[in-house]
Structure formats: structure tokens, C-alpha cells
Design a protein around this motif. Structure first.
Motif, PDB file in Angstrom:
ATOM      1  N   ASP A 127     -73.296 -54.933 -36.480  1.00 58.59           N
ATOM      2  CA  ASP A 127     -73.201 -55.567 -35.171  1.00 58.59           C
ATOM      3  C   ASP A 127     -71.768 -55.545 -34.655  1.00 58.59           C
ATOM      4  OD1 ASP A 127     -75.931 -56.273 -35.146  1.00 58.59           O
ATOM      5  OD2 ASP A 127     -75.502 -58.068 -36.353  1.00 58.59           O
ATOM      6  N   TYR A 128     -70.815 -55.502 -35.569  1.00 61.70           N
ATOM      7  CA  TYR A 128     -69.406 -55.508 -35.191  1.00 61.70           C
ATOM      8  C   TYR A 128     -68.586 -54.865 -36.306  1.00 61.70           C
ATOM      9  CZ  TYR A 128     -68.527 -59.173 -38.626  1.00 61.70           C
ATOM     10  OH  TYR A 128     -68.417 -59.868 -39.802  1.00 61.70           O
ATOM     11  N   VAL A 129     -67.384 -54.397 -35.976  1.00 62.78           N
ATOM     12  CA  VAL A 129     -66.404 -54.007 -36.985  1.00 62.78           C
ATOM     13  C   VAL A 129     -65.289 -55.040 -36.963  1.00 62.78           C
ATOM     14  CG1 VAL A 129     -66.878 -51.529 -36.970  1.00 62.78           C
ATOM     15  CG2 VAL A 129     -65.201 -52.475 -35.352  1.00 62.78           C
ATOM     16  N   ASP A 130     -64.557 -55.098 -38.035  1.00 61.26           N
ATOM     17  CA  ASP A 130     -63.458 -56.058 -38.098  1.00 61.26           C
ATOM     18  C   ASP A 130     -62.251 -55.577 -37.300  1.00 61.26           C
ATOM     19  OD1 ASP A 130     -64.386 -58.164 -40.262  1.00 61.26           O
ATOM     20  OD2 ASP A 130     -65.024 -56.182 -40.930  1.00 61.26           O
ATOM     21  N   ILE A 131     -61.961 -54.277 -37.379  1.00 60.62           N
ATOM     22  CA  ILE A 131     -60.831 -53.699 -36.644  1.00 60.62           C
ATOM     23  C   ILE A 131     -61.307 -52.423 -35.955  1.00 60.62           C
ATOM     24  CG2 ILE A 131     -58.479 -52.802 -36.759  1.00 60.62           C
ATOM     25  CD1 ILE A 131     -58.180 -54.258 -39.461  1.00 60.62           C
ATOM     26  N   PHE A 132     -60.985 -52.299 -34.666  1.00 56.73           N
ATOM     27  CA  PHE A 132     -61.248 -51.057 -33.939  1.00 56.73           C
ATOM     28  C   PHE A 132     -59.933 -50.524 -33.399  1.00 56.73           C
ATOM     29  CE2 PHE A 132     -62.354 -48.698 -30.023  1.00 56.73           C
ATOM     30  CZ  PHE A 132     -63.091 -47.678 -30.621  1.00 56.73           C
ATOM     31  N   TYR A 133     -59.688 -49.239 -33.635  1.00 56.77           N
ATOM     32  CA  TYR A 133     -58.420 -48.605 -33.262  1.00 56.77           C
ATOM     33  C   TYR A 133     -58.585 -47.596 -32.117  1.00 56.77           C
ATOM     34  CZ  TYR A 133     -56.375 -49.663 -37.951  1.00 56.77           C
ATOM     35  OH  TYR A 133     -55.899 -50.245 -39.096  1.00 56.77           O
ATOM     36  N   SER A 134     -57.566 -47.528 -31.278  1.00 61.84           N
ATOM     37  CA  SER A 134     -57.317 -46.332 -30.480  1.00 61.84           C
ATOM     38  C   SER A 134     -56.612 -45.356 -31.405  1.00 61.84           C
ATOM     39  CB  SER A 134     -56.437 -46.663 -29.272  1.00 61.84           C
ATOM     40  OG  SER A 134     -55.955 -45.474 -28.673  1.00 61.84           O
ATOM     41  N   HIS A 135     -57.286 -44.236 -31.721  1.00 64.06           N
ATOM     42  CA  HIS A 135     -56.848 -43.351 -32.802  1.00 64.06           C
ATOM     43  C   HIS A 135     -55.609 -42.534 -32.437  1.00 64.06           C
ATOM     44  CE1 HIS A 135     -58.695 -40.904 -36.389  1.00 64.06           C
ATOM     45  NE2 HIS A 135     -57.458 -41.291 -36.623  1.00 64.06           N
ATOM     46  N   ARG A 136     -55.405 -42.301 -31.139  1.00 62.11           N
ATOM     47  CA  ARG A 136     -54.206 -41.585 -30.709  1.00 62.11           C
ATOM     48  C   ARG A 136     -53.908 -41.908 -29.254  1.00 62.11           C
ATOM     49  NH1 ARG A 136     -55.816 -35.190 -29.741  1.00 62.11           N
ATOM     50  NH2 ARG A 136     -57.924 -35.514 -28.946  1.00 62.11           N
ATOM     51  N   PHE A 137     -52.645 -41.814 -28.904  1.00 64.40           N
ATOM     52  CA  PHE A 137     -52.198 -42.060 -27.537  1.00 64.40           C
ATOM     53  C   PHE A 137     -52.729 -40.960 -26.629  1.00 64.40           C
ATOM     54  CE2 PHE A 137     -49.067 -41.320 -24.154  1.00 64.40           C
ATOM     55  CZ  PHE A 137     -49.042 -42.567 -23.570  1.00 64.40           C
ATOM     56  N   ASP A 138     -53.222 -41.353 -25.463  1.00 67.35           N
ATOM     57  CA  ASP A 138     -53.747 -40.407 -24.481  1.00 67.35           C
ATOM     58  C   ASP A 138     -52.730 -40.253 -23.357  1.00 67.35           C
ATOM     59  OD1 ASP A 138     -55.060 -39.002 -22.517  1.00 67.35           O
ATOM     60  OD2 ASP A 138     -56.913 -40.172 -22.614  1.00 67.35           O
ATOM     61  N   PRO A 139     -52.072 -39.093 -23.244  1.00 67.51           N
ATOM     62  CA  PRO A 139     -51.033 -38.933 -22.216  1.00 67.51           C
ATOM     63  C   PRO A 139     -51.571 -38.855 -20.795  1.00 67.51           C
ATOM     64  CG  PRO A 139     -51.422 -36.845 -23.338  1.00 67.51           C
ATOM     65  CD  PRO A 139     -52.234 -37.882 -24.072  1.00 67.51           C
ATOM     66  N   GLU A 140     -52.891 -38.675 -20.631  1.00 71.90           N
ATOM     67  CA  GLU A 140     -53.451 -38.500 -19.297  1.00 71.90           C
ATOM     68  C   GLU A 140     -54.234 -39.717 -18.798  1.00 71.90           C
ATOM     69  OE1 GLU A 140     -55.603 -34.841 -19.090  1.00 71.90           O
ATOM     70  OE2 GLU A 140     -53.831 -33.616 -19.485  1.00 71.90           O
ATOM     71  N   THR A 141     -54.487 -40.672 -19.669  1.00 72.73           N
ATOM     72  CA  THR A 141     -55.158 -41.907 -19.261  1.00 72.73           C
ATOM     73  C   THR A 141     -54.127 -43.028 -19.217  1.00 72.73           C
ATOM     74  OG1 THR A 141     -57.277 -41.261 -20.235  1.00 72.73           O
ATOM     75  CG2 THR A 141     -56.910 -43.610 -19.917  1.00 72.73           C
ATOM     76  N   PRO A 142     -54.101 -43.835 -18.166  1.00 75.95           N
ATOM     77  CA  PRO A 142     -53.147 -44.958 -18.142  1.00 75.95           C
ATOM     78  C   PRO A 142     -53.323 -45.828 -19.383  1.00 75.95           C
ATOM     79  CG  PRO A 142     -54.193 -44.691 -16.005  1.00 75.95           C
ATOM     80  CD  PRO A 142     -54.918 -43.778 -16.937  1.00 75.95           C
ATOM     81  N   LEU A 143     -52.214 -46.170 -20.004  1.00 73.75           N
ATOM     82  CA  LEU A 143     -52.278 -47.004 -21.196  1.00 73.75           C
ATOM     83  C   LEU A 143     -52.959 -48.331 -20.881  1.00 73.75           C
ATOM     84  CD1 LEU A 143     -51.555 -47.221 -24.174  1.00 73.75           C
ATOM     85  CD2 LEU A 143     -49.313 -48.129 -23.513  1.00 73.75           C
TER      86      LEU A 143
END
Length: 333
Positions: free
Chosen positions: A130-146
Motif C-alpha cells: 500500500d505504501y513504501v517507506d522511502i520514495f526517491y527521485s532517481h536522477r535530476f531532470d534538466p528539462e523538468t522544473p525542479l
């Protein structure tokens, strides 16, 4: 046979607090990057996960693209969770990530809100959670606003699909801005997962300072440099090694005579401490408490036991540290 966890599993493991949060991670965590995919043995994967938990490893780290094929590591973990670890779910920290390519079309990778939320929904289904304990953005996206990427992480926590959020492979400046945005949104950045080892020390040039200043924890991946900082390559490159197979992650050209000379010299210091080279390299990454947890991979249960034994000696004398620095600074051809 019904799995019953080792009752003494918490007696010898070290648990470190993640930054300024209330969460602790084991000093050694298990990553499912390799050897848990659809091409691998379910029984071996089950034995490794059981071994890890019996040794006090409560944190299991995944990503949507782990396999091969992509997604299959989460599927295998989901099977093992259902058959063995479900009664212990509240004792586990399960993390996953999204950022790399997963499906065709314009929405199958990077850091858009569309991709991150869709990917986590798929990951939860694969793992039966139903949920994870930690979810990551795996890498920075240079084309999507942070801002958009961080708003997606904030939404994921508020929707109950993750308890905490993290980032991986972000630079010091990118991390500083991510911290600022998430603090404003009210979902603090919990953790950064960077690559870090004796042979790859980029995080010492600013990132560790940013994390410390902002109370963000860290978990180092590839602390053994994909096996280079183990006994595997001390006598050359074995025919059955990952480097010999020309992997996109590690190849024979990266294991230079200079690298092998350093590794052999480091192994001498490890031996003088009564440690294997792998244990020595893990202890070094964890030295001084700046890194919360070292993320290991494994192909068999015995490797997990060996790596956890690194925690028996995490202290380094000034003389040892100086010898290590002299070896690592060796730039002779």
C-alpha cells in the motif's frame, strides 16, 4: 517451511539516525540492483533476504528499473515479502525510485509529475504494498522544473503512498534547491543516495556539507565499487567477472594497473586490521558518521554476512587514515 526471523537480529546491528528525522537505518542496507531480477533464482534471492533480515538489516532498497528485465526485482521482492516477511512489515524500511527509462513514449522516464506518480503506482502493485517507506527521485531532470519534481514527491507523501522522500544522483547545488523547495512545501528531504567509495569521492566536494547543514541523511551506493574493492580483482580480472563481460556499468578498461596497485595496497592495510578488503572499504565509507548507511549488493548469503561483519571495526587511527590517503592520491601511471 514457514520463515521465523532470528530472535537475536537486533542485538549486533548498528542503527543510525537519518539526519534530523525520527527514522533510523541499519549501517548496512541491502540493495536489489543486481541478482534479484527475472533472470535470477527466486530461492537464492529469498535466502539472501532472509539472511539479511536475520542479521538485523531492515532496509531493502529497490527501483522501478531494477532487474533485468526492468520491474522484475520489485516483483521478486514482492513474492518474498508475501511468503516470508509480511508479518514483519512494520519492522522494514522498503524504498524504491523512479527516474530512469521504464516504458515507451514521452512519459516513461525522468522527473515529471506524470511519470513519478504513475511509476510509484506500478511499483506498489509489483510489490503488493500500500505504501513504501522511502520514495526517491532517481536522477535530476534538466528539462523538468525542479519545483514540479519536488511537488510530485510532496504529493506522494500526502497521498499516503510513501512515508518519506529522497533524491539520488543530485549535485550539491541541485540538492540545496531541492531542500529549499521541499521545506517550503512541508515535506522535508529525508535522504540522499549518492555513489561513494574510496575510489569515487565526489560527494566530499560540497554535497556532504549541504547534507550536514540541512539535516539530510545519506546512503552510499556502490561502496565496493562494483566489486573492485573486494578480493575479486586482487590477482587480475577473472573470466567470470562483471568487468570481463563488458558491462555498461563496469568494464575491463576501468580496472587499470594504477587502480589494481591501489587496491592491493589497501588490501594490505585491511589485512593488518583483521578485515577483508570489502569489510575495510565499507568501514571507511561509514567512518566519522557522515554516511548513515552503506548500500551493499550480493550474489550469495555469505557475502552479506561478511559485509555486516565490517561493523565490528569502524575505527581508524590517524596513521591508518594517512596511509589510505597516500595510497588514494597515487597518480603514477
Amino acid at each position: 517451511m514457514v520463515y521465523i526471523a532470528n530472535e537475536a537480529r537486533y542485538e549486533t546491528m548498528t542503527y543510525n539516525r537519518l539526519g534530523r528525522s525520527g527514522l533510523k537505518l541499519p549501517a548496512i542496507s541491502l540493495g536489489l540492483w543486481h541478482n534479484f531480477g527475472g533472470i535470477n533464482s527466486l530461492e537464492n534471492g529469498r535466502e539472501m533476504i532472509r539472511t539479511a533480515f536475520d542479521l538485523g538489516i531492515t532496509h531493502f532498497d529497490l527501483a522501478n528499473n531494477y532487474g533485468p528485465p526492468p520491474g522484475s526485482a520489485e516483483e521478486m521482492f514482492g513474492q518474498i515479502l508475501a511468503s516470508d516477511l509480511l508479518p514483519y512489515r512494520d519492522e522494514l524500511v522498503i524504498s524504491t525510485k523512479a527516474g530512469y527509462h521504464m516504458w515507451a513514449g514521452p512519459y516513461g522516464e525522468w522527473g515529471s509529475r506524470k511519470y513519478l506518480i504513475s511509476s510509484l503506482d506500478q511499483s506498489l502493485k509489483r510489490m503488493g504494498l500500500d505504501y513504501v517507506d522511502i520514495f526517491y527521485s532517481h536522477r535530476f531532470d534538466p528539462e523538468t522544473p525542479l519545483e514540479e519534481t519536488m511537488q510530485a514527491l510532496d504529493h506522494i507523501v500526502r497521498s499516503g503512498k510513501a512515508l518519506y522522500v529522497g533524491i539520488s544522483n543530485y549535485s550539491a547545488d541541485q540538492t540545496k534547491e531541492a531542500v529549499r523547495i521541499l521545506n517550503r512545501l512541508g515535506t522535508p528531504l529525508l535522504i540522499h543516495q549518492p555513489r561513494y567509495s574510496m575510489l569515487d569521492r565526489w560527494i566530499e566536494n560540497g554535497l556532504q556539507d549541504v547534507l550536514e547543514e540541512n539535516g539530510v541523511g545519506s546512503i552510499a551506493f556502490c561502496p565496493l565499487e562494483q566489486g573492485v574493492l573486494t578480493s575479486k580483482y586482487l590477482n587480475g580480472i577473472p573470466d567470470n567477472s562483471r568487468a570481463k563481460s563488458s558491462s555498461v556499468f563496469l568494464n575491463e578498461s576501468q580496472i587499470t594497473p594504477q587502480t589494481l596497485r591501489k587496491v592491493r595496497a589497501l588490501n594490505q592495510i585491511a589485512a593488518s586490521r583483521g578485515q577483508s578488503l570489502a569489510q575495510f572499504a565499507l568501514a571507511w565509507v561509514l567512518r566519522g558518521g557522515k554516511v548513515t548507511s552503506a548500500l551493499i549488493g550480493a550474489s550469495r548469503p555469505g557475502q552479506i554476512k561478511e559485509n555486516v561483519d565490517a561493523l565490528k571495526n569502524l575505527d581508524f587511527s590517524p596513521e591508518e587514515l594517512e596511509r589510505i590517503e597516500n595510497i588514494l592520491r597515487d597518480n603514477e601511471s
